[in-house]
Design a protein around this motif. Structure first.
Motif, PDB file in Angstrom:
ATOM      1  N   MET A  67     -62.290  -4.062  56.000  1.00  0.00           N
ATOM      2  CA  MET A  67     -60.827  -3.967  56.122  1.00  0.00           C
ATOM      3  C   MET A  67     -60.371  -2.548  55.845  1.00  0.00           C
ATOM      4  O   MET A  67     -60.532  -2.044  54.740  1.00  0.00           O
ATOM      5  N   ASN A  68     -59.884  -1.892  56.885  1.00  0.00           N
ATOM      6  CA  ASN A  68     -59.419  -0.523  56.667  1.00  0.00           C
ATOM      7  C   ASN A  68     -57.939  -0.509  56.335  1.00  0.00           C
ATOM      8  O   ASN A  68     -57.150  -1.207  56.951  1.00  0.00           O
ATOM      9  N   ALA A  69     -57.576   0.264  55.354  1.00  0.00           N
ATOM     10  CA  ALA A  69     -56.175   0.334  54.949  1.00  0.00           C
ATOM     11  C   ALA A  69     -55.392   1.096  56.011  1.00  0.00           C
ATOM     12  O   ALA A  69     -55.965   1.784  56.845  1.00  0.00           O
ATOM     13  N   ILE A  70     -54.089   0.940  55.995  1.00  0.00           N
ATOM     14  CA  ILE A  70     -53.267   1.729  56.912  1.00  0.00           C
ATOM     15  C   ILE A  70     -53.433   3.184  56.498  1.00  0.00           C
ATOM     16  O   ILE A  70     -53.136   3.559  55.370  1.00  0.00           O
ATOM     17  N   ALA A  71     -53.949   3.983  57.424  1.00  0.00           N
ATOM     18  CA  ALA A  71     -54.426   5.324  57.069  1.00  0.00           C
ATOM     19  C   ALA A  71     -53.285   6.256  56.663  1.00  0.00           C
ATOM     20  O   ALA A  71     -52.262   6.312  57.335  1.00  0.00           O
ATOM     21  N   ASP A  72     -53.474   6.943  55.591  1.00  0.00           N
ATOM     22  CA  ASP A  72     -52.651   8.081  55.158  1.00  0.00           C
ATOM     23  C   ASP A  72     -51.199   8.009  55.612  1.00  0.00           C
ATOM     24  O   ASP A  72     -50.757   8.829  56.409  1.00  0.00           O
ATOM     25  N   VAL A  73     -50.503   7.049  55.150  1.00  0.00           N
ATOM     26  CA  VAL A  73     -49.098   6.975  55.531  1.00  0.00           C
ATOM     27  C   VAL A  73     -48.370   8.118  54.823  1.00  0.00           C
ATOM     28  O   VAL A  73     -48.468   8.263  53.614  1.00  0.00           O
ATOM     29  N   TRP A  82     -54.325  -5.360  64.008  1.00  0.00           N
ATOM     30  CA  TRP A  82     -54.212  -4.488  62.831  1.00  0.00           C
ATOM     31  C   TRP A  82     -54.269  -3.017  63.248  1.00  0.00           C
ATOM     32  O   TRP A  82     -53.503  -2.182  62.792  1.00  0.00           O
ATOM     33  N   LYS A  83     -55.186  -2.715  64.167  1.00  0.00           N
ATOM     34  CA  LYS A  83     -55.327  -1.335  64.654  1.00  0.00           C
ATOM     35  C   LYS A  83     -54.049  -0.912  65.388  1.00  0.00           C
ATOM     36  O   LYS A  83     -53.540   0.198  65.186  1.00  0.00           O
ATOM     37  N   LEU A  84     -53.527  -1.788  66.208  1.00  0.00           N
ATOM     38  CA  LEU A  84     -52.279  -1.511  66.929  1.00  0.00           C
ATOM     39  C   LEU A  84     -51.184  -1.122  65.945  1.00  0.00           C
ATOM     40  O   LEU A  84     -50.538  -0.082  66.086  1.00  0.00           O
ATOM     41  N   LEU A  85     -50.993  -1.950  64.922  1.00  0.00           N
ATOM     42  CA  LEU A  85     -49.904  -1.691  63.984  1.00  0.00           C
ATOM     43  C   LEU A  85     -50.176  -0.444  63.164  1.00  0.00           C
ATOM     44  O   LEU A  85     -49.281   0.384  62.957  1.00  0.00           O
ATOM     45  N   SER A  86     -51.432  -0.274  62.703  1.00  0.00           N
ATOM     46  CA  SER A  86     -51.659   0.905  61.862  1.00  0.00           C
ATOM     47  C   SER A  86     -51.532   2.195  62.670  1.00  0.00           C
ATOM     48  O   SER A  86     -51.015   3.187  62.167  1.00  0.00           O
ATOM     49  N   ASP A  87     -51.963   2.182  63.926  1.00  0.00           N
ATOM     50  CA  ASP A  87     -51.773   3.379  64.759  1.00  0.00           C
ATOM     51  C   ASP A  87     -50.285   3.676  64.958  1.00  0.00           C
ATOM     52  O   ASP A  87     -49.845   4.819  64.820  1.00  0.00           O
ATOM     53  N   LEU A  88     -49.522   2.649  65.282  1.00  0.00           N
ATOM     54  CA  LEU A  88     -48.104   2.895  65.570  1.00  0.00           C
ATOM     55  C   LEU A  88     -47.338   3.276  64.306  1.00  0.00           C
ATOM     56  O   LEU A  88     -46.416   4.095  64.348  1.00  0.00           O
ATOM     57  N   ILE A  89     -47.728   2.712  63.180  1.00  0.00           N
ATOM     58  CA  ILE A  89     -47.040   3.043  61.924  1.00  0.00           C
ATOM     59  C   ILE A  89     -47.185   4.535  61.598  1.00  0.00           C
ATOM     60  O   ILE A  89     -46.242   5.180  61.156  1.00  0.00           O
ATOM     61  N   VAL A  90     -48.372   5.074  61.850  1.00  0.00           N
ATOM     62  CA  VAL A  90     -48.541   6.501  61.556  1.00  0.00           C
ATOM     63  C   VAL A  90     -48.188   7.381  62.750  1.00  0.00           C
ATOM     64  O   VAL A  90     -48.420   8.593  62.722  1.00  0.00           O
ATOM     65  N   SER A 133     -42.731   8.081  56.533  1.00  0.00           N
ATOM     66  CA  SER A 133     -42.759   6.695  56.982  1.00  0.00           C
ATOM     67  C   SER A 133     -42.668   5.722  55.799  1.00  0.00           C
ATOM     68  O   SER A 133     -42.296   4.573  55.967  1.00  0.00           O
ATOM     69  N   ALA A 134     -43.029   6.206  54.624  1.00  0.00           N
ATOM     70  CA  ALA A 134     -42.889   5.339  53.459  1.00  0.00           C
ATOM     71  C   ALA A 134     -41.416   5.121  53.148  1.00  0.00           C
ATOM     72  O   ALA A 134     -41.016   4.081  52.668  1.00  0.00           O
ATOM     73  N   VAL A 135     -40.593   6.129  53.452  1.00  0.00           N
ATOM     74  CA  VAL A 135     -39.172   6.000  53.197  1.00  0.00           C
ATOM     75  C   VAL A 135     -38.533   5.083  54.241  1.00  0.00           C
ATOM     76  O   VAL A 135     -37.851   4.132  53.919  1.00  0.00           O
ATOM     77  N   ARG A 136     -38.802   5.373  55.524  1.00  0.00           N
ATOM     78  CA  ARG A 136     -38.197   4.541  56.549  1.00  0.00           C
ATOM     79  C   ARG A 136     -39.233   3.579  57.111  1.00  0.00           C
ATOM     80  O   ARG A 136     -40.220   3.985  57.734  1.00  0.00           O
ATOM     81  N   LYS A 137     -39.002   2.321  56.853  1.00  0.00           N
ATOM     82  CA  LYS A 137     -39.934   1.327  57.380  1.00  0.00           C
ATOM     83  C   LYS A 137     -39.719   1.162  58.881  1.00  0.00           C
ATOM     84  O   LYS A 137     -38.591   1.280  59.367  1.00  0.00           O
ATOM     85  N   LEU A 138     -40.792   0.857  59.592  1.00  0.00           N
ATOM     86  CA  LEU A 138     -40.638   0.544  61.009  1.00  0.00           C
ATOM     87  C   LEU A 138     -40.105  -0.877  61.152  1.00  0.00           C
ATOM     88  O   LEU A 138     -40.407  -1.750  60.348  1.00  0.00           O
ATOM     89  N   ARG A 139     -39.309  -1.083  62.201  1.00  0.00           N
ATOM     90  CA  ARG A 139     -38.784  -2.416  62.433  1.00  0.00           C
ATOM     91  C   ARG A 139     -39.555  -3.046  63.598  1.00  0.00           C
ATOM     92  O   ARG A 139     -39.661  -2.465  64.676  1.00  0.00           O
ATOM     93  N   VAL A 140     -40.102  -4.219  63.359  1.00  0.00           N
ATOM     94  CA  VAL A 140     -40.969  -4.867  64.342  1.00  0.00           C
ATOM     95  C   VAL A 140     -40.397  -6.238  64.711  1.00  0.00           C
ATOM     96  O   VAL A 140     -40.033  -7.018  63.832  1.00  0.00           O
TER      97      VAL A 140
END
Ligand code: SF4
Lengths: 494, 188
Positions: free
Chosen positions: B1-7, B166-174, B11-18
């Motif tokens: 399980m890889n964590a969401i990389a280096d946020v 998970w990869k989709l979301l972690s890529d888009l989050i960063v 992005s920590a301040v503004r959450k993405l809306r999904v």
């Protein structure tokens, strides 16, 4: 049947809709007709989608069906997989299914009951129960539960995970696996897979016991409210084994009436179409099944956890049976019919499933490798039935000489509950909405009653529907892609 | 399980809306999403959920990411899909049904009228085909979603494996483009 089903002149009333019903699986909406004093005159739960499985499955080879048909539902794919394969065992001419294969199927099925019940209770319904029916609409969800009750939410997530892992180990994938084949199973369970699940199952049982306690404690805070909410007396149906115990994988049909008297017992489910009739109503794609002996007015029934724990004489595992017994004692042996009691029954079944899984993992047969039956001559027609998480599920197939399906009829669990759900929302509308100013929180009460039944509207959309008007579909540049009209002779596709 | 990389802190301040929805699908893709298991708790630190089967929001508002499961089968599906496209900066077709029409598109080889009559008049004790105005119009064919709206990413699989989601979301989050390695591209 309830007077709130159909008004004579709908145009006279104000219409409110709940569209879509949220925190359920699949698509549904509720329409409510009110007069100027906010008195409720008509309430309907509509199933608004269709897909057409029964028809497009025709022409497909029979051995493919257990894999295809589970795409009816991503929440209970194992139930469709196994109901279909039980029919295909017969069509393929399989003699006795080897004990290991049957136990692996049971393991897969009880894993699915566990994960689906956990999903339903924790992810979908617990926000209403733990945060309140009227709580902030933007927080009334599993993330809100994580914030308020982090440990409980985590346990719910891990309960579901365990069930999904049981499915993966027995079918190869958590969703839409391929473990069961006509005549048996295609994959043995390895000792290390068995041990991995075995070392988690005691914790799972402990969490399941806590979940039952939690709900009982909550309901004890206001029994009058929780017992009566969405209460509809009705007949109840489920599958029981030869001794009258609950068996979610195989057995005969039993029906009790609202007072708990047995009406039908140990009925061979292959005769389902002589026992059950199905009525069609113009305002929903989901049919209304009823017992032929009682007719559509009086013959409708409930299925699923609340029906099952009351039609069966007992459960085969000790912790769950103790809880079931206590639940029955609390009502002095009179069957309970309140919608929210479904949650208690569901969690008792979740506990039962966890105990059954432990017993199966402790059975030396479970890692056996004799997985396939011997075969005799093929048959043309068969029925498979099973207790899916949401209730009794029927799959009926006929195949031609080539082995291609030429007839398929499905009665899914949620369809069996159609009238009961409609009556439950009418009960809530009558007692909680009528005459009051309608607010979001009040409307959520309607959804709370629907959610209690854990309807899988995804499953329920297998039938086809009609096009009442005309619609044009244009691509992003405005060009006509597609057009449909009411008289479908005139359908044109551009 | 890889964590969401280096946020990063932004992005920590503004959450993405999904937002997510199921059109004509089986909810299996959503279940695969939930198969991220306890990582949903971690995900909730980075995203807020708009309309999705787990929340009580009935319509999709302005969002960063919209995820669509299921094929386009009726007029309501078209309507919801367009609402998502209007509101979401990035739109993702998740799973075989959304990407190709999937299993629901098997009905494209049968005649609608014939089916309707056979299902509603030819089974059980018969009856007229439901036709109430409350029921959305059916399209005579089932479509993949990119025939109706522009789509930014396609994730195949029936359902796509949870690691792909998970990869989709972690890529888009960063703020990265989605890159799926071969083993996450599944067609079963
Ligand atoms: S792609 Fe597969 S899992 Fe996803 S909705 Fe369609 S049938 Fe279900």
């Amino acid at each position: 049947m309830s007077s709130l089903e159909t008004v004579a002149v709908p145009q006279k009333y104000r219409r409110i809709s709940i569209d879509p019903v949220t925190r359920v699986e699949g698509h549904g909406k509720v329409t409510i007709l009110l007069d100027d004093d906010n008195q409720v005159h008509q309430v309907r739960l509509h199933i608004v989608e269709f897909r057409g499985f029964e028809i497009f499955i025709e022409g497909r080879p029979y051995w493919e069906v257990p894999v295809t048909v589970q795409r009816l539902c991503g929440i209970c794919p194992v139930s469709h997989h196994l109901a279909a394969v039980k029919a295909m065992d017969i069509i393929a001419g399989a003699k006795a299914i080897p004990p290991t294969a049957e136990k692996l199927r049971r393991l897969m099925h009880y894993g699915q009951i566990l994960q689906s019940h956990a999903l339903h209770f924790f992810h979908l319904s617990s926000p209403d129960l733990l945060l309140g029916f009227d709580s902030d609409v933007t927080k009334r969800n599993i993330i809100g539960v994580v914030a308020e009750h982090p440990e409980l939410a985590r346990q719910g997530v891990l309960l579901r995970k365990f069930g999904q892992e049981v499915i993966r180990h027995t079918s190869g994938k958590r969703i839409h696996g391929t473990g069961a084949i006509p005549g048996g199973m295609n994959k043995a369970l390895t000792i290390s897979e068995r041990d991995e699940m075995r070392c988690e199952v005691d914790q799972v049982i402990a969490w399941a016991r806590k979940a039952v306690q939690l709900t009982k404690k909550l309901f004890a805070t206001n029994p009058e409210f929780y017992d009566r909410f969405g209460m509809v007396d009705s007949n109840m149906m489920s599958i029981v084994d030869d001794e009258g115990r609950l068996d979610l994988y195989h057995g005969g049909l039993r029906v009790k009436n609202a007072e708990g008297r047995i009406l039908l017992d140990h009925v061979d489910y292959a005769t389902y179409d002589q026992v059950i009739g199905e009525e069609v109503k113009p305002w929903t794609y989901m049919k209304f099944p009823y017992l032929c002996s009682l007719g559509p007015e009086k013959g409708w029934y409930k299925v699923g956890p609340l029906a099952r724990v009351q039609t069966a004489d007992r459960l085969s595992t000790p912790f769950a049976e103790e809880e079931r017994h206590e639940m029955m004692q609390a009502s002095n042996g009179r069957p309970v019919h309140g919608a929210l009691q479904y949650h208690v029954a569901r969690l008792i079944e979740l506990l039962h499933a966890a105990e059954v899984i432990r017993d199966l993992l402790d059975d030396p047969d479970i890692t056996g490798t004799d997985l396939l039956a011997d075969f005799g001559p093929r048959r043309r027609e068969a029925v498979g039935a099973i207790e899916a998480p949401r209730g009794t599920l029927f799959h009926h197939y006929r195949v031609d000489e080539e082995g291609l399906v030429d007839y398929c009829n499905l009665i899914v669990s949620t369809t069996n509950n159609n009238q009961a759900m409609n009556e439950a929302v009418r009960h809530v509308a009558r007692h909680h909405l009528s005459g009051r100013t309608i607010t979001e929180g009040l409307l959520n009460r309607i959804e709370v009653a629907i959610r209690a039944y854990d309807p899988c509207l995804s499953c329920a959309t297998h039938a086809l529907g009609q096009m009442p008007l005309e619609v044009e579909l244009r691509d992003p540049d405005g060009a006509l892609v597609h057009k449909v009209r009411k008289d479908s002779d005139a359908v044109s596709c551009g | 399980m890889n964590a969401i990389a280096d946020v990063d802190t932004r992005s920590a301040v503004r959450k993405l809306r999904v937002a997510t929805t199921s059109l004509g699908g089986c909810c299996g893709c959503h279940m695969s999403f939930l198969d991220i298991d306890e990582r949903i708790i971690q995900l909730a630190e980075h995203v807020d959920f708009d309309r999705c089967p787990l929340t009580d929001l009935k319509h999709c508002g302005p969002c960063d990411i919209g995820i669509i499961e299921g094929a386009v089968c009726n007029a309501e599906n078209v309507h919801v899909l367009r609402e998502f496209r209007r509101n979401c900066k990035v739109l993702v077709a998740l799973g075989a049904c959304a990407v190709t029409g999937g299993l629901p598109a098997l009905r494209n080889r049968v005649d609608l009228d014939d089916c309707l009559t056979r299902v509603y008049a030819g089974r059980g004790n018969g009856g007229a085909v439901p036709n109430d105005p409350e029921l959305p119009l059916l399209l005579d064919s089932v479509f993949p979603i990119n025939e109706v709206v522009r789509v930014d990413y396609f994730v195949p699989g029936c359902p796509p494996p949870e690691q792909a989601i998970w990869k989709l979301l972690s890529d888009l989050i960063v703020g990265h483009m989605l890159r799926l390695e071969d083993k996450l591209i599944r067609f079963d």
